[in-house]
Design an enzyme around this catalytic site. Structure first.
Site, mmCIF file in Angstrom:
data_model
loop_
_atom_site.group_PDB
_atom_site.id
_atom_site.type_symbol
_atom_site.label_atom_id
_atom_site.label_comp_id
_atom_site.label_asym_id
_atom_site.label_seq_id
_atom_site.Cartn_x
_atom_site.Cartn_y
_atom_site.Cartn_z
ATOM 1 N N ASP A 177 4.507 2.654 -1.837
ATOM 2 C CA ASP A 177 3.554 2.330 -0.773
ATOM 3 C C ASP A 177 2.893 1.057 -1.276
ATOM 4 O OD1 ASP A 177 1.056 1.991 0.591
ATOM 5 O OD2 ASP A 177 1.374 3.995 1.392
ATOM 6 N N HIS A 178 3.233 -0.080 -0.677
ATOM 7 C CA HIS A 178 2.828 -1.328 -1.323
ATOM 8 C C HIS A 178 1.305 -1.497 -1.357
ATOM 9 C CE1 HIS A 178 2.633 -3.079 2.758
ATOM 10 N NE2 HIS A 178 1.914 -4.056 2.237
ATOM 11 N N HIS A 240 -0.183 4.050 4.236
ATOM 12 C CA HIS A 240 -1.217 3.188 3.646
ATOM 13 C C HIS A 240 -2.634 3.734 3.837
ATOM 14 C CE1 HIS A 240 2.171 0.618 3.452
ATOM 15 N NE2 HIS A 240 2.044 0.030 4.623
HETATM 16 C C1 BG6 Z 1 3.880 -2.508 6.473
HETATM 17 C C2 BG6 Z 1 3.994 -2.225 7.943
HETATM 18 O O1 BG6 Z 1 4.063 -1.327 5.751
HETATM 19 O O2 BG6 Z 1 2.583 -3.038 6.192
HETATM 20 C C3 BG6 Z 1 3.733 -3.492 8.756
HETATM 21 O O3 BG6 Z 1 5.293 -1.729 8.243
HETATM 22 C C4 BG6 Z 1 2.403 -4.087 8.360
HETATM 23 O O4 BG6 Z 1 3.765 -3.214 10.144
HETATM 24 C C5 BG6 Z 1 2.308 -4.253 6.856
HETATM 25 O O5 BG6 Z 1 2.290 -5.354 8.996
HETATM 26 C C6 BG6 Z 1 0.911 -4.691 6.437
HETATM 27 O O6 BG6 Z 1 0.932 -5.019 5.085
HETATM 28 P P1 BG6 Z 1 -0.072 -6.115 4.489
HETATM 29 O O7 BG6 Z 1 0.206 -6.093 3.024
HETATM 30 O O8 BG6 Z 1 0.240 -7.400 5.159
HETATM 31 O O9 BG6 Z 1 -1.447 -5.623 4.831
#
Ligand code: BG6
Length: 490
Positions: A177-178, A240
């Protein structure tokens, strides 16, 4: 200020889907940056795999583009060293070709850390793991990394986890989960557990409510096909947003060992009060963007981008979550996320309760309740809003002002991309920032009834104009409770 870099052990990282969007946009640049920082030892190798037929050199050319972008000014020696680590094999989960070549390449370096990163469509997770298993490549401590979406429901998530689990034991599965790799998200743990100040206050007796906002200005950006099968609840909340909620709400773990942290997060997920058909209308709002303006220009609505006027997929969700445990009973957690909103802002707000009694007279002005704001992006930092005396003579007047710490100003180093940290953690074998199977499944257990209740309702998502803060019902959701969404400058 410089950051400390500890090199990781030599590794072979096999990236499936190596010519795809995730590999090109995130993984290869992240690996390049770790290489440039001196964290990757010379003998480490990156093996790209996908269905396309490409030579090693053609893959290196793609990687060079991915890393350099249109105008990045990179060090030529570092780039040559990085590209030299890359090789490519064409293989398809559906047929036998290519797999023996991959096995041979891996056999050249026995005994080292071996990682398979599945940057592919989730339908391929099972078939690729089967192939790896049959080729004997999943043994000897090999690790596998999988990306969301892990399923679309509890049942499908279990099926994906079962398929991966047939060949990789849980201690070798890294579910990314980044958001957990973002610096400020990790700072949440530092703030809570490395300071004596907040933890005694971190409970229902002193906290009135918590807000978590992840607002994006972008639309679905050419991903409408995938997005329409997901929607904001699956795409952002199931993973997230619930992970953020867990880090805010969990009990202090006994250590930062992976299972100690994940056990505590799991308890939070299991304590979430279910949202059912009876409560869904009161506790959730879904929206869908219409045409409007973003980044100074006109933008089309979601249905036009998708080319399907009947879609009921939500591009915005606001909801009120409740945690039934001693620490948080009665403290609402308001979550909202959406695409094409007014600005890109992600933050967590802990709103403290008002003081129980005021010693000041009316001329001091209103006394605002304290508030802690943890800003995840952009402009990462922490603001603690307090009341102070307005400076100067003229009696006692109060002002609500923030103690404001911007991490960029305080440390002067750019934050690395989340994938840089997470990829190195996989090589180090540290699962703390990765989701365990039971966590993913517990999150789905809470999400499934919301999806079912929405599906059972005749309501469509509420339209909102691109470039605004979502449907007015999202404002009503919180204002009905006598509260309001934090707007940054109060
Ligand atoms: C991803 C989603 O996991 O996270 C995207 O699939 C979203 O839809 C993105 O735009 C948002 O990530 P960040 O790091 O740009 O907040």
């Amino acid at each position: 200020m410089t950051t400390r870099v500890i090199p990781v052990d030599p590794f072979d990282l096999v990236v499936f889907g190596a010519t795809g969007d995730l590999a090109q946009r995130k993984l290869l640049p992240a690996l390049y940056h770790r290489d440039a920082a001196g964290q990757i030892l010379d003998d480490a190798r990156i093996l790209g795999v996908s269905r396309r037929r490409l030579s090693d050199d053609a893959f290196r050319a793609l990687a060079r583009q991915a890393v350099c972008g249109p105008d990045a000014d990179l060090d030529a020696d570092t780039l040559t060293r990085f590209l030299g680590r890359l090789s490519y094999t064409a293989a398809d989960a559906g047929d036998d070709a290519g797999w023996p070549v991959l096995a041979e390449r891996l056999a050249e370096r026995p005994g080292r850390v071996r990682v398979f990163y599945l940057a592919t469509a989730p339908e391929l997770f099972g078939p690729i793991c089967d192939r790896l298993g049959r080729a004997g490549l999943s043994r000897n401590g090999a690790r596998v990394v999988v990306e969301k979406p892990i399923g679309k429901s509890l049942a499908s998530a279990r099926a994906v986890n079962d398929a991966v689990g047939q060949h990789f034991t849980e201690d070798r599965v890294y579910r990314i989960d980044h958001y957990l790799g973002k610096e400020t998200v990790q700072n949440l743990m530092a703030l809570r557990f490395a300071n004596a100040l907040f933890e005694p206050l971190w409970r229902a007796a002193l906290i009135d409510h918590v807000q978590i906002t992840v607002a994006e200005t972008l639309g679905v950006e050419g991903r409408a096909g995938y997005y329409d099968t997901a929607g904001a609840l699956r795409d952002m909340v199931q993973n997230h947003m619930l992970q953020l909620l867990c880090l805010v709400a969990m009990e202090p773990p006994g250590s930062l060992a992976a299972d100690a942290v994940r056990d505590e997060k799991l308890k939070v997920l299991k304590s979430l009060v279910p949202i059912t058909e009876a409560s869904v209308a009161e506790r959730t709002v879904r929206g869908q963007y219409r045409a409007g303006a973003s980044h100074g220009g006109p933008v089309p609505g979601y249905l036009d981008e998708l080319g399907d006027p009947t879609s009921r997929t939500e591009t915005f969700v606001a909801l009120k979550a409740e945690i039934a445990n001693w620490r948080w009973a009665g403290v609402p957690f308001y979550l909202r996320t959406g695409k094409r909103l007014a600005s890109r802002e992600s933050e967590i707000v802990a709103q403290f309760r008002p003081i129980p009694f005021s010693v000041f007279d009316a001329s001091a002005g209103p006394i605002e309740a304290d508030r802690l704001v943890i800003r995840l992006q952009p402009d990462e930092g922490v603001k603690l809003w307090l009341n102070i005396k307005d400076p100067g003579p003229g009696g006692m007047r109060l002002r609500h002002v923030p103690l404001d710490m911007s991490f960029a100003r305080a440390f002067g180093v750019p934050n690395p991309d989340a994938y840089e940290r997470l990829l190195m953690d996989v090589v180090r074998g540290n699962q703390t920032l990765f989701m365990r199977r039971d966590e993913v499944e517990a999150a789905w257990s809470w999400i499934d009834p919301i999806l079912q209740a929405w599906a059972a309702s005749a309501d469509r998502p509420k339209p909102y104009t691109s470039g605004t803060w979502g449907p007015s019902a999202a404002i009503a959701l919180i204002e009905r409770d006598g509260r309001s969404w934090y707007e940054g400058s109060e």
